[in-house]
Design a protein around this motif. Structure first.
Motif, PDB file in Angstrom:
ATOM      1  N   VAL A  27       0.920  -1.363  -0.170  1.00 14.10           N
ATOM      2  CA  VAL A  27      -0.119   0.023   0.164  1.00 14.10           C
ATOM      3  C   VAL A  27       0.779   1.144   0.194  1.00 14.10           C
ATOM      4  O   VAL A  27       1.943   1.069   0.412  1.00 14.10           O
ATOM      5  N   SER A  28       0.320   2.225  -0.481  1.00 12.01           N
ATOM      6  CA  SER A  28       1.135   3.690  -0.574  1.00 12.01           C
ATOM      7  C   SER A  28       0.879   4.449   0.678  1.00 12.01           C
ATOM      8  O   SER A  28       0.125   3.980   1.545  1.00 12.01           O
ATOM      9  N   SER A  29       1.514   5.393   0.871  1.00 17.14           N
ATOM     10  CA  SER A  29       1.548   6.168   2.101  1.00 17.14           C
ATOM     11  C   SER A  29       0.221   7.008   2.231  1.00 17.14           C
ATOM     12  O   SER A  29      -0.176   7.394   3.318  1.00 17.14           O
ATOM     13  N   GLU A  30      -0.584   7.063   1.234  1.00 17.71           N
ATOM     14  CA  GLU A  30      -1.654   7.698   1.275  1.00 17.71           C
ATOM     15  C   GLU A  30      -3.130   6.953   1.853  1.00 17.71           C
ATOM     16  O   GLU A  30      -3.912   7.344   2.395  1.00 17.71           O
ATOM     17  N   ALA A  31      -2.662   5.631   1.975  1.00 13.76           N
ATOM     18  CA  ALA A  31      -3.728   4.668   2.377  1.00 13.76           C
ATOM     19  C   ALA A  31      -3.709   4.432   4.034  1.00 13.76           C
ATOM     20  O   ALA A  31      -2.550   4.394   4.511  1.00 13.76           O
ATOM     21  N   VAL A  32      -4.784   4.611   4.518  1.00 18.42           N
ATOM     22  CA  VAL A  32      -5.020   4.229   5.973  1.00 18.42           C
ATOM     23  C   VAL A  32      -5.450   2.772   6.067  1.00 18.42           C
ATOM     24  O   VAL A  32      -6.635   2.529   5.500  1.00 18.42           O
ATOM     25  N   TYR A  33      -4.561   1.656   6.520  1.00 17.76           N
ATOM     26  CA  TYR A  33      -4.918   0.725   6.325  1.00 17.76           C
ATOM     27  C   TYR A  33      -5.156  -0.228   7.595  1.00 17.76           C
ATOM     28  O   TYR A  33      -5.506  -1.591   7.591  1.00 17.76           O
ATOM     29  N   ALA A  34      -5.073   0.403   8.655  1.00 15.37           N
ATOM     30  CA  ALA A  34      -5.129  -0.431  10.009  1.00 15.37           C
ATOM     31  C   ALA A  34      -6.660   0.056  10.563  1.00 15.37           C
ATOM     32  O   ALA A  34      -6.825   1.344  10.522  1.00 15.37           O
ATOM     33  N   PRO A  35      -7.421  -0.650  11.126  1.00 12.04           N
ATOM     34  CA  PRO A  35      -7.226  -2.482  11.077  1.00 12.04           C
ATOM     35  C   PRO A  35      -7.403  -3.077   9.995  1.00 12.04           C
ATOM     36  O   PRO A  35      -8.106  -2.326   8.905  1.00 12.04           O
ATOM     37  N   TRP A  36      -6.947  -4.231   9.789  1.00  6.18           N
ATOM     38  CA  TRP A  36      -7.081  -4.929   8.404  1.00  6.18           C
ATOM     39  C   TRP A  36      -7.543  -6.508   9.218  1.00  6.18           C
ATOM     40  O   TRP A  36      -7.469  -6.813  10.189  1.00  6.18           O
ATOM     41  N   TYR A  37      -8.070  -7.309   8.249  1.00  7.19           N
ATOM     42  CA  TYR A  37      -8.400  -8.577   8.446  1.00  7.19           C
ATOM     43  C   TYR A  37      -7.241  -9.564   8.616  1.00  7.19           C
ATOM     44  O   TYR A  37      -6.304  -9.432   7.562  1.00  7.19           O
ATOM     45  N   ALA A  38      -6.786 -10.345   9.616  1.00  6.67           N
ATOM     46  CA  ALA A  38      -5.761 -11.073   9.821  1.00  6.67           C
ATOM     47  C   ALA A  38      -6.188 -12.579   9.388  1.00  6.67           C
ATOM     48  O   ALA A  38      -5.105 -13.294   9.830  1.00  6.67           O
ATOM     49  N   ALA A  39      -7.117 -12.756   8.786  1.00 16.47           N
ATOM     50  CA  ALA A  39      -7.451 -14.107   8.463  1.00 16.47           C
ATOM     51  C   ALA A  39      -8.270 -14.111   7.263  1.00 16.47           C
ATOM     52  O   ALA A  39      -9.159 -13.089   7.258  1.00 16.47           O
ATOM     53  N   GLU A  40      -8.164 -15.125   5.914  1.00 14.89           N
ATOM     54  CA  GLU A  40      -8.693 -14.827   4.894  1.00 14.89           C
ATOM     55  C   GLU A  40     -10.114 -15.084   5.063  1.00 14.89           C
ATOM     56  O   GLU A  40     -10.962 -14.579   4.282  1.00 14.89           O
ATOM     57  N   ASP A  41     -10.663 -15.795   6.277  1.00 13.10           N
ATOM     58  CA  ASP A  41     -12.054 -15.933   6.403  1.00 13.10           C
ATOM     59  C   ASP A  41     -12.516 -15.022   7.120  1.00 13.10           C
ATOM     60  O   ASP A  41     -13.881 -15.030   7.840  1.00 13.10           O
ATOM     61  N   PHE A  42     -11.959 -13.854   7.577  1.00 12.71           N
ATOM     62  CA  PHE A  42     -12.344 -12.669   8.358  1.00 12.71           C
ATOM     63  C   PHE A  42     -12.643 -12.802   9.947  1.00 12.71           C
ATOM     64  O   PHE A  42     -13.230 -12.235  10.578  1.00 12.71           O
ATOM     65  N   SER A  43     -11.974 -14.097  10.300  1.00 13.16           N
ATOM     66  CA  SER A  43     -12.184 -14.315  11.731  1.00 13.16           C
ATOM     67  C   SER A  43     -11.228 -13.733  12.783  1.00 13.16           C
ATOM     68  O   SER A  43     -11.242 -13.888  13.774  1.00 13.16           O
ATOM     69  N   ALA A  44     -10.344 -12.915  12.210  1.00 14.31           N
ATOM     70  CA  ALA A  44      -9.380 -12.114  13.030  1.00 14.31           C
ATOM     71  C   ALA A  44      -9.107 -10.745  12.454  1.00 14.31           C
ATOM     72  O   ALA A  44      -9.241 -10.689  11.172  1.00 14.31           O
ATOM     73  N   ILE A  45      -8.821  -9.729  13.343  1.00 14.15           N
ATOM     74  CA  ILE A  45      -8.633  -8.665  12.820  1.00 14.15           C
ATOM     75  C   ILE A  45      -7.021  -8.219  13.460  1.00 14.15           C
ATOM     76  O   ILE A  45      -6.913  -8.266  14.506  1.00 14.15           O
ATOM     77  N   GLY A  46      -6.365  -7.405  12.602  1.00 10.84           N
ATOM     78  CA  GLY A  46      -5.007  -7.139  12.935  1.00 10.84           C
ATOM     79  C   GLY A  46      -4.714  -5.698  12.970  1.00 10.84           C
ATOM     80  O   GLY A  46      -5.913  -4.789  12.632  1.00 10.84           O
ATOM     81  N   VAL A  47      -3.984  -5.189  13.699  1.00  7.94           N
ATOM     82  CA  VAL A  47      -3.752  -3.679  13.838  1.00  7.94           C
ATOM     83  C   VAL A  47      -2.214  -3.421  14.286  1.00  7.94           C
ATOM     84  O   VAL A  47      -1.710  -4.223  14.920  1.00  7.94           O
TER      85      VAL A  47
END
Length: 459
Positions: A27-47
């Protein structure tokens, strides 16, 4: 231009690369990316520290996990969704949460919440983790908690005073499980370690393999039952290491085992209060050294009543009291003192973990081999009693050891108390590493001694 690119799966649990700290898509510097999904099945959220843990928690659903990356997070958390796990990616040494408000660092109002792998620093004179209204089971594992009381002085810090305004590392109205966690107060702290206030709602509380130091009381429970405190080190406490209070309900099962309790005001203070009954408190196989600094009426282990009923003595057997002769005050030992309403025999003659330990002041159950059987009055080892005349009888004693024992390692001596003369020595035939030793005194061995008072002593 700012692009909101939150709550996406970037192909890796660590999050995006580039401006991000992960190894997923860039991702570029313009993107606010956190939090994100930390699992492909969306069962975890990363920050990570570019975002907030609170934002991640707010987007988590029941059954999901929030994973915080390494770094320091300056925020105060509120968890209101049940069945959430809040975990760090790289453990407590790499992930810190500092409270930023005059409130608890982590405030829980939901059931089945797990907090794992954080260093948590409380704000001045506030609880670090608290679970109050609408809370439930709270699990705290692999974490480090510091309670900050500024100058170390808090008015009315006694945790058993109504309206108490004390400060705690973990404070809950419900069941608490604290495992592999360190709780420490700041210098001269009058804060407390862990408390449960919910009576029956706090049943099943567990403190395991943890370290609690430099506070007043390590653990206080108010009527909680089926509590286990095991494998934990309590040290540098000005009051009690463990304080079970029968205040809101009865206590029938409370196990305090395999702990190291040193340099404290009192190791275990069992208090029956407010019309409730306390029984079944077991304090077994602990190291209890220099643990009676408060003196009367607490000593190292105490059983007390204040408007309640202590229906059974506190079972404080098989402990190491800091001296081979056992505890002091109610016995001839010089180890940490115990009070009345405490059973302390048998006790360990050395610290747990040595090659061989046995408790020489064992409980002797004496019975006659006769028909009908006549039971002697179960004399305690070292106490005096009158043996039968011309009849065989058996003396037995339980013992605890950490190694194998040969037949010559244990014997029971019958000693004439008037002349301090050994009248009989009998060895056991077979002994395991733990169990019961029994020896039989043959008929006639004590002939003519009906009027002689003897002492049965296990060696």
């Amino acid at each position: 231009i700012t692009l909101n690119a939150t709550l996406n799966w970037w192909g890796d649990a660590s999050g995006p690369s580039g401006q991000g700290t992960g190894t997923g898509a860039e991702v570029s510097s313009e993107a606010v990316y956190a939090p994100w999904y930390a699992a492909e099945d969306f069962s975890a959220i990363g920050v990570d520290t570019s975002g907030t843990i609170q934002d991640a928690v707010n987007n988590a659903s029941s059954g999901e996990t929030v994973i915080a990356g390494s770094g320091t997070y300056n925020e105060t958390l509120n968890i209101t969704t049940p069945d959430i796990t809040l975990a760090s990616d790289n453990g407590s040494s790499a992930t810190t949460i500092n409270s930023t408000r005059n409130a608890g660092t982590v405030n829980v109002s939901a059931d089945k919440i797990t907090i794992e792998g954080f260093t948590l620093n409380g704000s001045v004179d506030n609880n670090v983790i608290q679970s109050k209204s609408n809370g439930g089971v709270l699990n705290v594992t692999n974490s480090s908690i510091t309670v900050n009381t500024d100058d170390g002085k808090i008015e009315n810090s006694n945790p058993d005073v109504d309206g108490n305004k004390g400060v705690y590392g973990v404070d809950s109205d419900y069941t608490i499980n604290v495992v592999n966690t360190t709780i420490v107060g700041d210098d001269n702290s009058s804060a407390c370690g862990v408390t449960t206030r919910g009576g029956d709602d706090s049943d099943g509380t567990l403190i395991k393999n943890s370290n609690i130091s430099n506070v007043t009381t390590g653990l206080q429970t108010r009527g909680a039952d089926n509590v286990d405190v095991t494998g934990t080190k309590f040290t540098e406490l000005s009051a009690s290491a463990v304080f079970p209070v029968g205040r809101l309900s009865d206590i029938t099962a409370y196990n305090i085992t395999d702990n190291n309790i040193t340099d404290v005001g009192n190791a275990v203070d069992v208090l029956a209060k407010n019309g409730n009954t306390v029984s079944g408190v077991d304090v077994i196989n602990n190291t209890i050294v220099n643990a009676d600094q408060l003196g009367e009426p607490y000593h190292a282990v105490a059983g007390r009543e204040s408007g309640g009923t202590l229906s059974k003595p506190v079972n404080a057997t098989y402990n190491w009291w800091g001296a081979s002769g056992g505890p002091g005050n109610v016995s001839d030992g010089v180890g940490s003192n115990v009070s009345e309403n405490v059973t302390f025999r048998p006790y360990l003659t050395g610290a747990p973990g040595a090659d061989f330990q046995i408790a020489p002041q064992g409980q002797i159950d004496a019975a006659l081999n006769a028909t009908p059987a006549i039971l002697l009055s179960s004399p305690v080892d070292g106490d005096e009693f009158k043996p039968p005349e011309d009849r065989a009888f058996t003396l037995g004693t339980s013992y605890n050891a950490t190694g194998n024992i040969s037949a010559n390692d244990i014997e029971i001596r019958l000693i004439d108390t008037e002349n301090d003369e050994i009248l009989g020595v009998n060895r056991s035939n077979t002994l395991g590493s733990n169990g019961t030793a029994n020896v039989t005194i043959p008929a006639g061995n004590m002939s003519g001694s009906m009027d002689t008072t003897v002492r049965a002593q296990l060696y």
